[in-house]
Design an enzyme around this catalytic site. Structure first.
Site, PDB file in Angstrom:
ATOM      1  CG  ASN A 223      -2.004  -1.202   1.285  1.00  0.00           C
ATOM      2  OD1 ASN A 223      -2.817  -1.190   0.304  1.00  0.00           O
ATOM      3  ND2 ASN A 223      -1.860  -1.993   2.097  1.00  0.00           N
TER       4      ASN A 223
ATOM      5  CG  HIS B 219      46.787   0.439 -17.763  1.00  0.00           C
ATOM      6  ND1 HIS B 219      47.410  -0.186 -17.026  1.00  0.00           N
ATOM      7  CD2 HIS B 219      47.406   0.722 -18.879  1.00  0.00           C
ATOM      8  CE1 HIS B 219      48.590  -0.351 -17.553  1.00  0.00           C
ATOM      9  NE2 HIS B 219      48.795   0.223 -18.729  1.00  0.00           N
TER      10      HIS B 219
ATOM     11  CB  ALA C  43      48.032   2.992 -21.017  1.00  0.00           C
TER      12      ALA C  43
ATOM     13  CB  SER D  13      51.226   4.145 -24.282  1.00  0.00           C
ATOM     14  OG  SER D  13      51.587   3.053 -23.418  1.00  0.00           O
TER      15      SER D  13
END
Length: 199
Positions: A5, A141, A158, A183
């Site tokens: 309710n 990463h 990376a 990278s």
């Protein structure tokens, strides 16, 4: 028997239902860090010796193989995870298939259409979308891999991204086996990198 309710009563019944789901998992041999802090909004099937940390959410159909470890605060939606894989904290996996002995996260995102072969490493702040990644490859990463086919034993450095959208179309990137991508590399799709290449 209980009625609903108010929003408070609905929330209390939801917690009771989720506690029942957690109890079933514990009875099946799953290790839960806290049976009050797990949400199963669909079906969750687990192999032997599965471990789930706190505040994890499972939606749709999720299958976890033997000895899978799920870290805290993860969301898995329509995902299959094969045996001996670790999903580390704060990772989001959506409509993906993860092989054996993989390591995902922390803070990794697998978007729909991802297939990882065995022993793949996807590290922190790496996003993968609509891509397949071969056995033994790693992006540890700060990378984006989208609309790509990545071979076995590839290193993604990376800051590497597949530039898959030219403003109109999504284009594929194909990377062969035993490739080293250094990278900060931007792979402007459509592009193909052959086996044993070094960037």
């Amino acid at each position: 028997v209980a009625g609903v309710n108010s929003r408070q009563e609905l929330a209390l019944l939801e917690r009771a239902y989720q506690n029942g789901q957690a109890t079933k998992l514990l009875d099946a041999g799953v290790t839960l860090a806290d049976l009050w802090r797990i949400d199963v909004r669909g079906s969750l099937s687990c192999g032997h010796d599965v471990s789930i940390d706190v505040n994890c959410l499972f939606e749709g159909e999720v299958k976890l193989g033997d000895r899978v470890r799920i870290g805290p605060n993860c969301v898995l939606r329509d995902v299959t995870v094969e045996a001996d894989t670790q999903i580390l904290a704060y990772s989001l996996l959506d409509s993906a298939r993860i092989g054996r002995r993989c390591r995902i996260g922390p803070f990794a995102r697998m978007r729909p259409g991802v297939t990882l072969d065995d022993e793949v490493h996807i590290g922190n702040f790496v996003e993968v979308k609509a891509s397949s990644i071969g056995a033994g490859s790693k992006a540890n990463h700060l990378a984006y891999i989208g609309d790509a086919q990545v071979g076995a034993r590839v290193n993604i450095g990376a800051g590497t991204i597949t530039c898959n959208y030219d403003g109109v179309n999504k284009n594929p990137t194909k990377i062969g086996k035993n490739v080293f991508v250094g990278s900060g590399t931007e792979l402007l799709a459509p592009v193909k990198v052959g086996d044993n290449a070094y960037i």
